[in-house]
Design a protein around this motif. Sequence first.
Motif, PDB file in Angstrom:
ATOM      1  N   VAL A   1      -0.777  39.519  27.471  1.00  0.00           N
ATOM      2  CA  VAL A   1      -2.197  39.534  27.850  1.00  0.00           C
ATOM      3  C   VAL A   1      -2.392  40.242  29.187  1.00  0.00           C
ATOM      4  O   VAL A   1      -1.643  40.014  30.140  1.00  0.00           O
ATOM      5  CB  VAL A   1      -2.720  38.079  27.925  1.00  0.00           C
ATOM      6  CG1 VAL A   1      -4.066  38.007  28.598  1.00  0.00           C
ATOM      7  CG2 VAL A   1      -2.770  37.473  26.546  1.00  0.00           C
ATOM      8  N   HIS A   2      -3.438  41.109  29.241  1.00  0.00           N
ATOM      9  CA  HIS A   2      -3.745  41.812  30.483  1.00  0.00           C
ATOM     10  C   HIS A   2      -5.204  41.707  30.898  1.00  0.00           C
ATOM     11  O   HIS A   2      -5.584  42.211  31.951  1.00  0.00           O
ATOM     12  CB  HIS A   2      -3.362  43.292  30.368  1.00  0.00           C
ATOM     13  CG  HIS A   2      -1.894  43.504  30.302  1.00  0.00           C
ATOM     14  ND1 HIS A   2      -1.056  43.323  31.368  1.00  0.00           N
ATOM     15  CD2 HIS A   2      -1.099  43.854  29.262  1.00  0.00           C
ATOM     16  CE1 HIS A   2       0.189  43.564  31.012  1.00  0.00           C
ATOM     17  NE2 HIS A   2       0.197  43.886  29.739  1.00  0.00           N
TER      18      HIS A   2
ATOM     19  N   THR B   1     -10.453  39.295  27.538  1.00  0.00           N
ATOM     20  CA  THR B   1     -10.675  39.369  26.093  1.00  0.00           C
ATOM     21  C   THR B   1      -9.393  39.077  25.336  1.00  0.00           C
ATOM     22  O   THR B   1      -9.388  38.323  24.350  1.00  0.00           O
ATOM     23  CB  THR B   1     -11.217  40.768  25.708  1.00  0.00           C
ATOM     24  OG1 THR B   1     -12.410  41.015  26.445  1.00  0.00           O
ATOM     25  CG2 THR B   1     -11.501  40.850  24.225  1.00  0.00           C
ATOM     26  N   GLU B   2      -8.295  39.653  25.773  1.00  0.00           N
ATOM     27  CA  GLU B   2      -7.007  39.392  25.124  1.00  0.00           C
ATOM     28  C   GLU B   2      -6.622  37.914  25.251  1.00  0.00           C
ATOM     29  O   GLU B   2      -6.094  37.327  24.310  1.00  0.00           O
ATOM     30  CB  GLU B   2      -5.923  40.275  25.742  1.00  0.00           C
ATOM     31  CG  GLU B   2      -6.089  41.744  25.422  1.00  0.00           C
ATOM     32  CD  GLU B   2      -5.115  42.633  26.181  1.00  0.00           C
ATOM     33  OE1 GLU B   2      -4.335  42.118  27.020  1.00  0.00           O
ATOM     34  OE2 GLU B   2      -5.145  43.857  25.953  1.00  0.00           O
TER      35      GLU B   2
ATOM     36  N   ILE C   1      -8.589  35.890  22.725  1.00  0.00           N
ATOM     37  CA  ILE C   1      -8.066  36.074  21.371  1.00  0.00           C
ATOM     38  C   ILE C   1      -6.782  35.280  21.168  1.00  0.00           C
ATOM     39  O   ILE C   1      -6.633  34.556  20.175  1.00  0.00           O
ATOM     40  CB  ILE C   1      -7.849  37.576  21.070  1.00  0.00           C
ATOM     41  CG1 ILE C   1      -9.193  38.294  21.000  1.00  0.00           C
ATOM     42  CG2 ILE C   1      -7.063  37.769  19.772  1.00  0.00           C
ATOM     43  CD1 ILE C   1      -9.097  39.812  21.006  1.00  0.00           C
ATOM     44  N   VAL C   2      -5.856  35.378  22.123  1.00  0.00           N
ATOM     45  CA  VAL C   2      -4.581  34.657  22.004  1.00  0.00           C
ATOM     46  C   VAL C   2      -4.809  33.149  22.027  1.00  0.00           C
ATOM     47  O   VAL C   2      -4.198  32.406  21.252  1.00  0.00           O
ATOM     48  CB  VAL C   2      -3.592  35.111  23.104  1.00  0.00           C
ATOM     49  CG1 VAL C   2      -2.356  34.246  23.130  1.00  0.00           C
ATOM     50  CG2 VAL C   2      -3.192  36.558  22.881  1.00  0.00           C
TER      51      VAL C   2
END
Length: 169
Positions: free
Chosen positions: A33-34, A37-38, A41-42
């Motif tokens: 993850v960066h 939003t990521e 989702i995760v």
Amino acid sequence: LLAGPLCDTYGARSIMALCLVLGSLPVMAIGLVHNGTELYIVRLLSGISGASFVICQYWTSSMFVREIAGTANSLASGWGNLGGGVAQIVMGSVLFPLFKLIYGPDNSDSAWRSMFIAPAIGGIVTAVCIMKYSDDTPKGNYRKLSRLGIAPKAKIMKSFRLASVNLNT
């Protein structure tokens, strides 16, 4: 909404193992993850593992007689909650410092990203052990009982419909 009917159809053992594997994969991906939003989702995908509570209650109820099923369920859910707390302590107090030591003090970013592989591997190993060493009921596994005609094969939608109109559920 899906965990109960799936347990009715395929048995808690298989669904629990599937839930653990599906929940472990996004946990393993947390290190990738960066941005926000990521992360959303995760976290959404790792939330699949929250269905393990329903599966555990179903499984425990099927393994114990009615007179002690409530006590068994409360013990199982209590240990599940304790496990979540212990995981928080171990991740922050043991794994992060250990991984920071491995990567060096200047690479704490790599340490926290890679430490999530450990609980993911634990979830996958637990899923394999569940499939190999446990049963759906004291009489055996759903697939075998269904094949022998001992346990009727439940249909997912019928099970969901019956549970939806039952005032006790």
